[in-house]
Design a protein around this motif. Structure first.
Motif, PDB file in Angstrom:
ATOM      1  N   ILE A   5       2.211  -1.920   7.930  1.00  0.00           N
ATOM      2  CA  ILE A   5       2.247  -1.679   6.495  1.00  0.00           C
ATOM      3  C   ILE A   5       0.982  -0.910   6.146  1.00  0.00           C
ATOM      4  O   ILE A   5      -0.127  -1.341   6.465  1.00  0.00           O
ATOM      5  CB  ILE A   5       2.330  -3.002   5.709  1.00  0.00           C
ATOM      6  N   CYS A   9       0.845   0.100   0.195  1.00  0.00           N
ATOM      7  CA  CYS A   9       1.583  -1.102  -0.201  1.00  0.00           C
ATOM      8  C   CYS A   9       1.201  -1.494  -1.634  1.00  0.00           C
ATOM      9  O   CYS A   9       0.019  -1.524  -1.990  1.00  0.00           O
ATOM     10  CB  CYS A   9       1.263  -2.241   0.770  1.00  0.00           C
ATOM     11  N   ASN A  11       2.125  -4.464  -2.844  1.00  0.00           N
ATOM     12  CA  ASN A  11       2.169  -5.932  -2.822  1.00  0.00           C
ATOM     13  C   ASN A  11       3.350  -6.510  -3.586  1.00  0.00           C
ATOM     14  O   ASN A  11       3.233  -7.558  -4.224  1.00  0.00           O
ATOM     15  CB  ASN A  11       0.845  -6.520  -3.343  1.00  0.00           C
ATOM     16  N   CYS A  15       9.406  -7.099   1.446  1.00  0.00           N
ATOM     17  CA  CYS A  15       9.558  -7.090   2.894  1.00  0.00           C
ATOM     18  C   CYS A  15       9.496  -8.483   3.521  1.00  0.00           C
ATOM     19  O   CYS A  15      10.195  -8.769   4.494  1.00  0.00           O
ATOM     20  CB  CYS A  15       8.491  -6.215   3.529  1.00  0.00           C
ATOM     21  N   VAL A  64      -3.528  -6.067   1.363  1.00  0.00           N
ATOM     22  CA  VAL A  64      -2.087  -5.835   1.223  1.00  0.00           C
ATOM     23  C   VAL A  64      -1.325  -6.675   2.247  1.00  0.00           C
ATOM     24  O   VAL A  64      -1.909  -7.231   3.168  1.00  0.00           O
ATOM     25  CB  VAL A  64      -1.723  -4.340   1.409  1.00  0.00           C
ATOM     26  N   CYS A  88      11.529  -1.557   1.481  1.00  0.00           N
ATOM     27  CA  CYS A  88      10.244  -1.163   0.886  1.00  0.00           C
ATOM     28  C   CYS A  88      10.444  -0.062  -0.162  1.00  0.00           C
ATOM     29  O   CYS A  88      10.929   1.024   0.162  1.00  0.00           O
ATOM     30  CB  CYS A  88       9.287  -0.678   1.962  1.00  0.00           C
ATOM     31  N   CYS A  92       6.103   2.205   2.755  1.00  0.00           N
ATOM     32  CA  CYS A  92       4.827   1.982   3.453  1.00  0.00           C
ATOM     33  C   CYS A  92       4.986   1.163   4.733  1.00  0.00           C
ATOM     34  O   CYS A  92       4.001   0.874   5.397  1.00  0.00           O
ATOM     35  CB  CYS A  92       3.800   1.350   2.515  1.00  0.00           C
ATOM     36  N   CYS A  93       6.215   0.790   5.090  1.00  0.00           N
ATOM     37  CA  CYS A  93       6.479   0.110   6.363  1.00  0.00           C
ATOM     38  C   CYS A  93       6.890   1.194   7.358  1.00  0.00           C
ATOM     39  O   CYS A  93       8.003   1.717   7.289  1.00  0.00           O
ATOM     40  CB  CYS A  93       7.580  -0.931   6.205  1.00  0.00           C
TER      41      CYS A  93
END
Length: 116
Positions: A5, A9, A11, A15, A64, A88, A92-93
């Motif tokens: 991640i 992210c 937050n 996920c 994060v 996501c 960001c993954c």
């Protein structure tokens, strides 16, 4: 390879519940090998070392959400695609180029985490 991640992210936490290995944790949260797996007692992950599966480990990130590489199988053996990346909202993954693993290695890790 495992998924990571990035700092982008937001937050949102979308996920975390999607991970079949419970490899995703909120920033600053300690993690355990036993969380969401069949592991107990002393374990030796592929990355090396020996750990008590129930002992709290240091967070990987404090700001994060993060993914524990030793627990990430990219959802191999569970789903066609990594579910964290699928849900996501900010993409960001992403694949972790520092932890490249073959399909066979990921399946082996899945078997290690979920002993029947």
């Amino acid at each position: 390879m495992a998924i990571k991640i990035t700092d982008e992210c937001i937050n949102c936490g979308a996920c975390e519940p999607e991970c079949p290995n419970n490899a995703i944790y909120e920033g600053a949260q300690e993690w355990r090998f036993s969380d969401g797996t069949g592991l107990s007692g002393m374990v030796k992950p592929k990355s090396g070392g020996e750990y008590d599966a129930d002992e709290a480990q240091e967070p990987v990130d404090y700001d994060v959400f993060y993914i524990v590489t030793d627990k990430c199988t990219e959802c191999v053996g569970f789903h066609e695609e990594p579910q964290c990346a699928e849900v996501c909202p900010v993409d960001c993954c992403v694949p972790d180029e520092d932890h490249v693993e073959s399909q066979e290695e990921l399946l082996s890790k899945k078997d290690f985490l979920h002993l029947d």
